[in-house]
Scaffold this motif. Structure first.
Motif, mmCIF file in Angstrom:
data_model
loop_
_atom_site.group_PDB
_atom_site.id
_atom_site.type_symbol
_atom_site.label_atom_id
_atom_site.label_comp_id
_atom_site.label_asym_id
_atom_site.label_seq_id
_atom_site.Cartn_x
_atom_site.Cartn_y
_atom_site.Cartn_z
ATOM 1 N N ALA A 1 1.042 -1.197 -0.013
ATOM 2 C CA ALA A 1 0.007 -0.081 0.085
ATOM 3 C C ALA A 1 0.941 1.189 -0.005
ATOM 4 C CB ALA A 1 -0.779 -0.123 1.326
ATOM 5 N N LEU A 2 0.657 2.143 -0.707
ATOM 6 C CA LEU A 2 1.171 3.639 -0.634
ATOM 7 C C LEU A 2 0.456 4.591 -0.362
ATOM 8 C CD1 LEU A 2 2.722 3.256 -4.417
ATOM 9 C CD2 LEU A 2 3.741 2.293 -2.328
ATOM 10 N N SER A 3 1.129 5.609 0.347
ATOM 11 C CA SER A 3 0.502 6.716 0.811
ATOM 12 C C SER A 3 0.652 7.983 0.295
ATOM 13 C CB SER A 3 0.759 6.903 2.334
ATOM 14 O OG SER A 3 2.033 7.466 2.441
ATOM 15 N N ARG A 4 -0.253 9.081 0.330
ATOM 16 C CA ARG A 4 0.003 10.306 -0.288
ATOM 17 C C ARG A 4 1.442 10.734 0.015
ATOM 18 N NH1 ARG A 4 -5.154 10.793 -1.683
ATOM 19 N NH2 ARG A 4 -6.864 10.361 -0.280
ATOM 20 N N THR A 5 1.990 10.465 1.173
ATOM 21 C CA THR A 5 3.154 10.943 1.640
ATOM 22 C C THR A 5 4.243 10.402 1.328
ATOM 23 O OG1 THR A 5 3.042 9.980 3.767
ATOM 24 C CG2 THR A 5 2.119 12.241 3.423
ATOM 25 N N ALA A 6 4.333 9.224 0.351
ATOM 26 C CA ALA A 6 5.402 8.367 -0.384
ATOM 27 C C ALA A 6 5.540 7.051 0.886
ATOM 28 C CB ALA A 6 6.652 8.961 -0.534
ATOM 29 N N GLY A 7 4.751 6.886 1.783
ATOM 30 C CA GLY A 7 4.897 6.015 2.745
ATOM 31 C C GLY A 7 4.591 4.599 2.176
ATOM 32 N N LYS A 8 5.042 3.469 2.478
ATOM 33 C CA LYS A 8 4.867 2.277 2.036
ATOM 34 C C LYS A 8 4.457 1.007 3.065
ATOM 35 C CE LYS A 8 7.970 1.411 -1.700
ATOM 36 N NZ LYS A 8 8.905 1.140 -2.450
ATOM 37 N N LEU A 9 3.462 0.243 2.888
ATOM 38 C CA LEU A 9 3.376 -0.544 3.819
ATOM 39 C C LEU A 9 3.143 -2.090 3.222
ATOM 40 C CD1 LEU A 9 1.791 -1.344 6.634
ATOM 41 C CD2 LEU A 9 -0.179 -0.580 5.871
ATOM 42 N N PHE A 10 3.876 -3.006 3.577
ATOM 43 C CA PHE A 10 3.758 -4.434 3.073
ATOM 44 C C PHE A 10 2.357 -4.813 3.123
ATOM 45 C CE2 PHE A 10 3.852 -8.855 3.606
ATOM 46 C CZ PHE A 10 4.537 -9.489 2.593
ATOM 47 N N LEU A 11 1.875 -5.573 2.303
ATOM 48 C CA LEU A 11 0.192 -6.264 2.355
ATOM 49 C C LEU A 11 0.631 -7.737 2.283
ATOM 50 C CD1 LEU A 11 -1.691 -3.708 0.207
ATOM 51 C CD2 LEU A 11 -1.613 -3.899 2.910
ATOM 52 N N HIS A 12 1.179 -8.194 1.214
ATOM 53 C CA HIS A 12 1.401 -9.575 0.972
ATOM 54 C C HIS A 12 2.301 -9.817 0.063
ATOM 55 C CE1 HIS A 12 -0.717 -13.463 0.528
ATOM 56 N NE2 HIS A 12 -0.499 -13.244 -0.812
ATOM 57 N N ARG A 13 2.944 -11.170 0.209
ATOM 58 C CA ARG A 13 3.788 -11.592 -0.832
ATOM 59 C C ARG A 13 3.248 -13.129 -1.220
ATOM 60 N NH1 ARG A 13 10.213 -13.433 -0.409
ATOM 61 N NH2 ARG A 13 9.948 -14.883 -2.180
ATOM 62 N N CYS B 1 -3.691 5.577 2.748
ATOM 63 C CA CYS B 1 -3.650 4.813 1.618
ATOM 64 C C CYS B 1 -4.396 5.289 0.303
ATOM 65 C CB CYS B 1 -3.896 3.457 1.961
ATOM 66 S SG CYS B 1 -3.645 2.237 0.622
ATOM 67 N N ASN B 2 -3.483 5.530 -0.692
ATOM 68 C CA ASN B 2 -3.999 5.961 -1.931
ATOM 69 C C ASN B 2 -3.799 5.201 -3.014
ATOM 70 O OD1 ASN B 2 -1.522 6.722 -2.423
ATOM 71 N ND2 ASN B 2 -2.067 8.556 -3.261
ATOM 72 N N ARG B 3 -2.782 4.187 -3.080
ATOM 73 C CA ARG B 3 -2.556 3.484 -4.170
ATOM 74 C C ARG B 3 -2.060 2.014 -3.470
ATOM 75 N NH1 ARG B 3 -2.438 6.000 -8.529
ATOM 76 N NH2 ARG B 3 -1.800 4.541 -10.143
ATOM 77 N N ILE B 4 -2.374 0.910 -4.538
ATOM 78 C CA ILE B 4 -1.855 -0.255 -4.304
ATOM 79 C C ILE B 4 -0.709 -0.796 -5.335
ATOM 80 C CG2 ILE B 4 -2.401 -2.866 -4.164
ATOM 81 C CD1 ILE B 4 -5.158 -2.022 -2.984
ATOM 82 N N MET B 5 0.365 -1.047 -4.960
ATOM 83 C CA MET B 5 1.471 -1.475 -5.996
ATOM 84 C C MET B 5 1.753 -2.939 -5.998
ATOM 85 S SD MET B 5 5.269 -0.054 -6.691
ATOM 86 C CE MET B 5 5.796 -0.240 -4.817
#
Length: 127
Positions: A36-48, A74-78
């Motif tokens: 998951a990506l945030s508006r402030t360039a933060g990143k959060l692991f969701l799954h592998r 959260c605003n995007r999923i990568m």
């Protein structure tokens, strides 16, 4: 404050197609990392996903469910796809990170900033 925030994300990673060959046998051993990506360039692991051996069109069919920490906007999923390379140097205790041996195959992201509570998004995205 009246501002709606995403509190959990769930989804299914169905698969990939048309991946480049990364191994000598003209195939790849792909897996997908979802973040998951945030508006402030933060990143959060969701799954592998698990590694699918010797495929260029892997079918993962894996579902994930992840609560999102309060304050993470959260605003995007990568989706990032890698070829798993199990090299001799990447053994436990060797000091070599096995993930650093993996080869990048492609990436795509999806904008979810406009979704409202309970809405679903079904999309095929090119990497």
């Amino acid at each position: 404050s009246g501002l709606q925030q995403i509190v959990f994300i769930y989804g299914t990673i169905r698969g990939a197609s048309g991946l480049p060959a990364a191994d000598d046998n003209q195939l790849s051993d792909p897996f997908c990392v979802v973040e998951a990506l945030s508006r402030t360039a933060g990143k959060l692991f969701l799954h592998r996903t698990r590694v699918i051996k010797q495929k260029l069109c892997p079918e993962f069919n894996e579902t994930f469910y992840m609560p999102i920490p309060q304050g993470f906007e959260c605003n995007r999923i990568m989706f990032s796809v890698y070829d798993r390379d199990e090299t001799f140097g990447a053994i436990v205790g060797s000091g070599v990170d096995p993930l650093e041996q993996d080869e990048f195959l492609g990436r795509a992201s999806v904008d979810i900033s406009y979704l409202k509570s309970g809405e679903k998004l079904v999309e095929d995205i090119p990497v």
